[in-house]
Design an enzyme around this catalytic site. Sequence first.
Site, PDB file in Angstrom:
ATOM      1  N   TRP A 103       0.753  -1.354   0.243  1.00  0.00           N
ATOM      2  CA  TRP A 103      -0.014  -0.014  -0.064  1.00  0.00           C
ATOM      3  C   TRP A 103       0.854   1.324   0.060  1.00  0.00           C
ATOM      4  O   TRP A 103       0.534   2.108  -0.729  1.00  0.00           O
ATOM      5  CB  TRP A 103      -1.007   0.096   1.231  1.00  0.00           C
ATOM      6  CG  TRP A 103      -1.922  -1.063   0.878  1.00  0.00           C
ATOM      7  CD1 TRP A 103      -2.096  -2.168   1.724  1.00  0.00           C
ATOM      8  CD2 TRP A 103      -2.986  -1.078  -0.061  1.00  0.00           C
ATOM      9  NE1 TRP A 103      -3.349  -2.795   1.179  1.00  0.00           N
ATOM     10  CE2 TRP A 103      -3.698  -2.135   0.039  1.00  0.00           C
ATOM     11  CE3 TRP A 103      -3.441  -0.148  -1.155  1.00  0.00           C
ATOM     12  CZ2 TRP A 103      -4.994  -2.549  -0.917  1.00  0.00           C
ATOM     13  CZ3 TRP A 103      -4.526  -0.603  -2.114  1.00  0.00           C
ATOM     14  CH2 TRP A 103      -5.198  -1.763  -1.776  1.00  0.00           C
ATOM     15  N   ASP A 173      -1.456   6.466   6.623  1.00  0.00           N
ATOM     16  CA  ASP A 173      -2.474   5.441   6.105  1.00  0.00           C
ATOM     17  C   ASP A 173      -2.931   4.359   7.163  1.00  0.00           C
ATOM     18  O   ASP A 173      -1.968   3.515   7.334  1.00  0.00           O
ATOM     19  CB  ASP A 173      -2.008   4.882   4.661  1.00  0.00           C
ATOM     20  CG  ASP A 173      -2.991   3.777   4.287  1.00  0.00           C
ATOM     21  OD1 ASP A 173      -4.178   3.607   4.947  1.00  0.00           O
ATOM     22  OD2 ASP A 173      -2.786   3.172   3.130  1.00  0.00           O
ATOM     23  N   LYS A 197     -11.999  -1.868   6.757  1.00  0.00           N
ATOM     24  CA  LYS A 197     -11.214  -3.014   7.307  1.00  0.00           C
ATOM     25  C   LYS A 197     -11.717  -3.265   8.807  1.00  0.00           C
ATOM     26  O   LYS A 197     -12.008  -4.236   9.073  1.00  0.00           O
ATOM     27  CB  LYS A 197      -9.697  -2.737   7.283  1.00  0.00           C
ATOM     28  CG  LYS A 197      -8.973  -2.835   5.886  1.00  0.00           C
ATOM     29  CD  LYS A 197      -9.658  -2.629   4.619  1.00  0.00           C
ATOM     30  CE  LYS A 197      -9.046  -3.062   3.344  1.00  0.00           C
ATOM     31  NZ  LYS A 197      -7.787  -2.154   3.109  1.00  0.00           N
TER      32      LYS A 197
HETATM   33  C1  LIG Z   1      -7.530  -1.568   1.864  1.00  0.00           C
HETATM   34  C2  LIG Z   1      -6.614  -0.426   1.946  1.00  0.00           C
HETATM   35  C3  LIG Z   1      -6.309   0.489   1.060  1.00  0.00           C
HETATM   36  C4  LIG Z   1      -7.120   0.679  -0.022  1.00  0.00           C
HETATM   37  O1  LIG Z   1      -8.441   1.153   0.222  1.00  0.00           O
HETATM   38  P1  LIG Z   1      -9.569   1.555  -0.823  1.00  0.00           P
HETATM   39  O2  LIG Z   1     -10.611   1.968  -0.112  1.00  0.00           O
HETATM   40  O3  LIG Z   1      -9.704   0.239  -1.574  1.00  0.00           O
HETATM   41  O4  LIG Z   1      -9.132   2.668  -1.669  1.00  0.00           O
HETATM   42  C5  LIG Z   1      -5.379   1.504   1.385  1.00  0.00           C
HETATM   43  N1  LIG Z   1      -4.347   1.316   2.370  1.00  0.00           N
HETATM   44  C6  LIG Z   1      -4.607   0.111   3.003  1.00  0.00           C
HETATM   45  C7  LIG Z   1      -3.412   0.136   4.273  1.00  0.00           C
HETATM   46  C8  LIG Z   1      -5.613  -0.729   2.894  1.00  0.00           C
HETATM   47  O5  LIG Z   1      -5.447  -1.816   3.661  1.00  0.00           O
END
Ligand SMILES: *Cc1c(COP(=O)(O)O)cnc(C)c1O
Length: 364
Positions: A103, A173, A197
């Site tokens: 990511w 993030d 998540k």
């Molecule tokens: C799932 C995830 C994303 C992507 O998220 P979207 O909502 O699909 O854009 C980005 N960063 C991390 C760490 C993730 O687990």
Amino acid sequence: MTQRVYNFSAGPAVMPVPVLESIQRDMLALPGVGASILEISHRSGTFVAIAEAAEANLRKLLSISDDYAVLFLQGGSRLQFSMIPMNLLGKGQSADYILTGSWGNDALKEAKKEGETSVAWDGKSTNYDRLPKNGDLKLNPQAAYIHYTSNETIQGVQFKSEPEVGEVPLVCDASSEFLYKPLDVSKYGLLYACAQKNAGPSGVTVVIIRKDLLKRSDPNMPGYLNYQIHADNGSMWNTPPTFGIYVLKLVTDWLLNDVGGLDAMYQRNQDKAKLLYDVLDESNGFYAGHAQREDRSLMNVTFRLPSDELTDQFVGEAKKQSLTDLKGHRSVGGIRASIYNAMPLAGVEKLRDFMVEFKEKNAK
Ligand SMILES: *Cc1c(COP(=O)(O)O)cnc(C)c1O
């Protein structure tokens, strides 16, 4: 009633059952409203109260001060990969990125389209199985911000504390760990997380941004992409993701009232992860963890079996016992068990028992 499985999906992921029950109970008609959450105006008193409660719950759980705005946006975390540099990275400036997995790399790819970037650390040479120590980071004290991924969902490596970056705004993030433990928000310039998540359904992304950083947004950029506009309008510049915000409110109610706050949540998460990591550690290498011990994630437990055949067999037999979505991401292989906040202890115990038995039957 259909039987529920233990769903170890990395996202969208398991939700707390009391939250699903509330949604089901109120889906046709919210109490006192006579219409569904899906049918009411985002400007209605009912919805405004729900959105305010969702924000108040987040502020309470994470002790977020008034120096920060809390935004409810759409576009997922991937849109943040672009919005962050579009808003925060000025002409002539550079942003630092710490790369600890897939990511973080994707975030950097988008940032490069917007301006100058520099890699402060990259774990590629060991296939992202570990995290940097503070002394390992190549930091630019003039950087516009430094971006990192607190939990790499695919590799299963997770920071225990924030990297030390001095005065440069720290951007995180936190998508796949948001609300898994208490956090000192004052260490961050910006923290973001898509909900699907650990915090709700897909469709809503939470952005917590220090208000002084809002000044950086160029008034001429597209309105939806401008943090300042969202902050000025209380996330209601356009129609916000109403259903997602409603469910986020229910999930944060659950954290506050059923779980008892984030200290209690953290304890549960530590207990759950230990059950699985103990099996790995006591398996004589039958289950080989991807992450180095000190950097293991409490959210995504990643490991490999001795062969692809055994991996497929593991996934198939687990599914027969209602343990689903255990196949690892293709870039890491093997197994990934995502055990977010809402995964009950009983689900992890059942997986633990299955793993012990599977090893006894199949280890040479
Ligand atoms: C799932 C995830 C994303 C992507 O998220 P979207 O909502 O699909 O854009 C980005 N960063 C991390 C760490 C993730 O687990």
